[in-house]
Design a protein around this motif. Structure first.
Motif, PDB file in Angstrom:
ATOM      1  N   HIS A  18      55.318  39.153  26.975  1.00  0.00           N
ATOM      2  CA  HIS A  18      55.412  40.514  26.465  1.00  0.00           C
ATOM      3  C   HIS A  18      56.348  40.594  25.255  1.00  0.00           C
ATOM      4  N   GLY A  19      55.804  41.161  24.174  1.00  0.00           N
ATOM      5  CA  GLY A  19      56.611  41.380  22.980  1.00  0.00           C
ATOM      6  C   GLY A  19      56.548  40.270  21.962  1.00  0.00           C
ATOM      7  N   GLU A  20      56.043  39.050  22.343  1.00  0.00           N
ATOM      8  CA  GLU A  20      56.027  37.934  21.400  1.00  0.00           C
ATOM      9  C   GLU A  20      54.699  37.791  20.682  1.00  0.00           C
ATOM     10  N   ASN A  21      53.596  38.121  21.334  1.00  0.00           N
ATOM     11  CA  ASN A  21      52.264  37.983  20.748  1.00  0.00           C
ATOM     12  C   ASN A  21      51.961  36.531  20.391  1.00  0.00           C
ATOM     13  N   ILE A  22      52.369  35.610  21.256  1.00  0.00           N
ATOM     14  CA  ILE A  22      52.065  34.185  21.097  1.00  0.00           C
ATOM     15  C   ILE A  22      51.352  33.723  22.363  1.00  0.00           C
ATOM     16  N   ARG A  23      50.229  33.014  22.196  1.00  0.00           N
ATOM     17  CA  ARG A  23      49.473  32.562  23.363  1.00  0.00           C
ATOM     18  C   ARG A  23      48.873  31.182  23.097  1.00  0.00           C
ATOM     19  N   LYS A  24      48.489  30.521  24.154  1.00  0.00           N
ATOM     20  CA  LYS A  24      47.840  29.221  24.032  1.00  0.00           C
ATOM     21  C   LYS A  24      46.334  29.413  24.119  1.00  0.00           C
ATOM     22  N   ARG A  25      45.611  28.902  23.141  1.00  0.00           N
ATOM     23  CA  ARG A  25      44.164  29.035  23.099  1.00  0.00           C
ATOM     24  C   ARG A  25      43.478  27.992  23.986  1.00  0.00           C
ATOM     25  N   GLY A  61      43.629  24.349  22.938  1.00  0.00           N
ATOM     26  CA  GLY A  61      44.903  23.640  23.040  1.00  0.00           C
ATOM     27  C   GLY A  61      45.932  24.066  22.022  1.00  0.00           C
ATOM     28  N   ARG A  62      45.511  24.771  20.978  1.00  0.00           N
ATOM     29  CA  ARG A  62      46.463  25.224  19.962  1.00  0.00           C
ATOM     30  C   ARG A  62      47.166  26.501  20.417  1.00  0.00           C
ATOM     31  N   TRP A  63      48.350  26.703  19.861  1.00  0.00           N
ATOM     32  CA  TRP A  63      49.107  27.930  20.102  1.00  0.00           C
ATOM     33  C   TRP A  63      48.879  28.891  18.941  1.00  0.00           C
ATOM     34  N   GLU A  64      48.632  30.159  19.244  1.00  0.00           N
ATOM     35  CA  GLU A  64      48.333  31.170  18.222  1.00  0.00           C
ATOM     36  C   GLU A  64      49.376  32.289  18.265  1.00  0.00           C
ATOM     37  N   GLY A  65      49.918  32.613  17.092  1.00  0.00           N
ATOM     38  CA  GLY A  65      50.837  33.738  16.965  1.00  0.00           C
ATOM     39  C   GLY A  65      50.208  34.796  16.078  1.00  0.00           C
ATOM     40  N   ARG A  66      50.205  36.055  16.514  1.00  0.00           N
ATOM     41  CA  ARG A  66      49.556  37.130  15.764  1.00  0.00           C
ATOM     42  C   ARG A  66      50.592  38.129  15.253  1.00  0.00           C
ATOM     43  N   SER A 116      46.778  35.645  11.975  1.00  0.00           N
ATOM     44  CA  SER A 116      47.254  34.635  12.923  1.00  0.00           C
ATOM     45  C   SER A 116      47.839  33.425  12.212  1.00  0.00           C
ATOM     46  N   VAL A 117      48.766  32.771  12.896  1.00  0.00           N
ATOM     47  CA  VAL A 117      49.265  31.450  12.508  1.00  0.00           C
ATOM     48  C   VAL A 117      49.050  30.535  13.713  1.00  0.00           C
ATOM     49  N   TYR A 118      48.936  29.220  13.468  1.00  0.00           N
ATOM     50  CA  TYR A 118      48.622  28.293  14.553  1.00  0.00           C
ATOM     51  C   TYR A 118      49.603  27.123  14.560  1.00  0.00           C
ATOM     52  N   GLY A 119      49.832  26.563  15.736  1.00  0.00           N
ATOM     53  CA  GLY A 119      50.704  25.407  15.880  1.00  0.00           C
ATOM     54  C   GLY A 119      50.257  24.533  17.034  1.00  0.00           C
ATOM     55  N   ARG A 120      50.681  23.278  17.018  1.00  0.00           N
ATOM     56  CA  ARG A 120      50.322  22.362  18.095  1.00  0.00           C
ATOM     57  C   ARG A 120      51.179  22.578  19.338  1.00  0.00           C
ATOM     58  N   SER A 121      52.284  23.326  19.168  1.00  0.00           N
ATOM     59  CA  SER A 121      53.152  23.639  20.304  1.00  0.00           C
ATOM     60  C   SER A 121      53.608  25.085  20.184  1.00  0.00           C
ATOM     61  N   GLN A 171      54.575  33.434  31.718  1.00  0.00           N
ATOM     62  CA  GLN A 171      54.583  34.335  32.857  1.00  0.00           C
ATOM     63  C   GLN A 171      53.224  34.502  33.522  1.00  0.00           C
ATOM     64  N   ARG A 172      52.109  34.512  32.764  1.00  0.00           N
ATOM     65  CA  ARG A 172      50.831  34.834  33.369  1.00  0.00           C
ATOM     66  C   ARG A 172      49.736  33.887  32.898  1.00  0.00           C
ATOM     67  N   LYS A 173      48.697  33.713  33.729  1.00  0.00           N
ATOM     68  CA  LYS A 173      47.529  32.933  33.369  1.00  0.00           C
ATOM     69  C   LYS A 173      46.295  33.702  33.769  1.00  0.00           C
ATOM     70  N   ARG A 174      45.205  33.507  33.028  1.00  0.00           N
ATOM     71  CA  ARG A 174      43.952  34.119  33.387  1.00  0.00           C
ATOM     72  C   ARG A 174      42.806  33.278  32.857  1.00  0.00           C
ATOM     73  N   LYS A 175      41.938  32.826  33.767  1.00  0.00           N
ATOM     74  CA  LYS A 175      40.770  32.036  33.406  1.00  0.00           C
ATOM     75  C   LYS A 175      41.135  30.848  32.537  1.00  0.00           C
ATOM     76  N   GLY A 176      42.185  30.176  32.879  1.00  0.00           N
ATOM     77  CA  GLY A 176      42.563  28.967  32.162  1.00  0.00           C
ATOM     78  C   GLY A 176      43.313  29.211  30.873  1.00  0.00           C
ATOM     79  N   MET A 177      43.467  30.466  30.463  1.00  0.00           N
ATOM     80  CA  MET A 177      44.167  30.768  29.203  1.00  0.00           C
ATOM     81  C   MET A 177      45.584  31.231  29.504  1.00  0.00           C
ATOM     82  N   ILE A 178      46.548  30.673  28.838  1.00  0.00           N
ATOM     83  CA  ILE A 178      47.938  31.071  29.016  1.00  0.00           C
ATOM     84  C   ILE A 178      48.188  32.325  28.193  1.00  0.00           C
ATOM     85  N   MET A 179      48.595  33.396  28.866  1.00  0.00           N
ATOM     86  CA  MET A 179      48.747  34.686  28.215  1.00  0.00           C
ATOM     87  C   MET A 179      50.071  34.769  27.460  1.00  0.00           C
ATOM     88  N   ALA A 180      50.082  35.669  26.481  1.00  0.00           N
ATOM     89  CA  ALA A 180      51.295  35.848  25.680  1.00  0.00           C
ATOM     90  C   ALA A 180      52.381  36.525  26.485  1.00  0.00           C
TER      91      ALA A 180
END
Length: 400
Positions: A16-23, A26-31, A46-51, A5-14
């Motif tokens: 709402h409610g999922e707490n998952i974002r793209k760092r 390039g990795r995806w982070e879930g908190r 945190s946990v991390y994934g390639r997608s 839904q949202r982007k800011r300064k090149g970072m893909i934001m989580a």
């Protein structure tokens, strides 16, 4: 492809409610949050994934492990396998029963009754057979009715989180605290009596004054709570030092063992800060002296005055004075606002009201009237006008 839904300064934001974002790497982070028993606060991991899908899968697995898997809990400090496994079998009703016993032993009777009724009416039938570790945010929000008032929702979540915290402490196992719904940010407007309404009311209070009108007059000059007012005894009035001593309150509560549904009980005030001394002005002292009698309670006689009786008479007073109905507690808000507008410092007002923190006084009991706001803005306008006049005079002088 997952839509973000949202982007800011090149970072893909989580989302709402999922707490998952793209760092940025390039990795995806879930908190996810875990309650730290030693530090008494929620800590995030945190946990991390390639997608996105990989991160979401890992996050779901980690949350499921915390909420009931039989694998060892990496964050518990002791009883690792055996304790956590036993904890997952504890039902909400079991923990709630033990927690209520603790509350009954350690807290005021009024607090215990309030928590008991909230549990019985809004939580017991929903979560009775639910394992304590299975109660998460989405699950609770789905089960708890959003038709409840904001105040009641707040009470329900307060009791629910205290039971969860009790279970976490008892079994030395971290458990997630529940978030309150966004609706908590909304506050219902608090009423105060306007200057015109106060003038009408006070005029009616001094017309054929009786004990009920005297009670309202006293409340307007002290900000007493209704229960504190109804519990006043003559021994609480210090005529020599011109003050009232607040040392008790009355309220109608459900009591086990009584045939009637509720009983009027006399208890200690709301908190330690509620036991206080409040100065009395001469006008109120004169009225109290005029109405003094030999019975123990000032407004109730042989026993404390029933709060509902006082509320009913207050309604009649407002009708008599031609003022629109507002509940009795509005007198306390009106007193607070009048004090601030009259120049009383917040610390002194907070102590008079019996608050533990000045922020409670500012956030809940100070409501500047429209007349006050207009007076402040008129002062600002006069200041701007003065500056404008000075500039106009300088320009006019130069031209002439």
């Amino acid at each position: 492809m997952v839509k973000i839904q949202r982007k800011r300064k090149g970072m893909i934001m989580a989302r709402h409610g999922e707490n998952i974002r793209k760092r940025k790497d390039g990795r995806w982070e879930g908190r996810y949050g875990v309650y730290d028993q030693e530090q008494k606060r929620k800590r995030y991991h945190s946990v991390y994934g390639r997608s996105y899908d990989e991160a979401k899968k890992k996050l779901t697995e980690r949350k499921n492990r915390l909420l009931g898997d039989k694998e060892p809990n990496a964050y518990s400090t002791d009883r690792k396998d055996r304790g956590y496994s036993a904890f997952t079998k504890v039902l909400f009703s079991e923990a709630a029963g033990e927690w209520l016993m603790e509350v009954k032993a350690k807290r005021k009777p009024s607090t215990y009754v309030k928590y008991l009724l909230t549990y019985q009416k809004h939580l017991e039938h929903i979560f009775r057979e639910t394992p304590l570790t299975s109660i998460a945010d989405a699950f609770a929000q789905k089960k708890i009715s959003d038709h409840l008032s904001l105040s009641m929702q707040k009470s329900v979540y307060c009791v629910l989180n205290q039971i969860l915290k009790f279970g976490s402490r008892k079994y030395s196992t971290p458990i997630l605290a529940l978030k309150r719904p966004e609706a908590y940010a909304r506050k219902n407007p608090v009423n105060v009596f306007s200057r015109k309404e106060q003038a009408r009311l006070i005029s009616a209070l001094y017309r054929e004054t009786d004990r009920f009108k005297l009670a309202v007059l006293l409340c307007l000059h002290t900000g007493l709570r209704l229960g504190e007012l109804c519990a006043l005894k003559w021994e609480d009035i210090d005529f020599e030092n011109q003050m009232v001593i607040v040392s008790r309150t009355v309220q109608r509560l459900y009591v086990e063992g009584y045939a009637t549904k509720t009983v009027l009980l006399e208890t200690l005030p709301k908190s330690d800060h509620s036991r206080r001394e409040i100065p009395l002005v001469s006008a109120v002292l004169e009225q109290l002296w005029h109405f003094r009698h030999e019975k123990e309670y000032i407004f109730g006689g042989d026993k404390a005055l029933e709060p509902r009786t006082m509320q009913n008479y207050f309604r009649k007073m407002l009708q008599e004075s031609g003022v629109e109905y507002k509940n009795f507690h509005t007198l306390r808000h009106t007193f607070s606002t009048n004090c601030i507008e009259g120049g009383t410092d917040v610390k002194s007002l907070s102590e008079v009201l019996g608050h533990s923190d000045v922020q409670i006084t500012l956030n809940r009991y100070v409501h500047p009237s429209m007349d006050t706001k207009r007076r402040h803005l008129d002062t600002l306008s006069a200041f701007y006008g003065q500056i404008h006049g000075q500039i106009h005079g300088q320009i006019y002088g130069q031209v002439s």
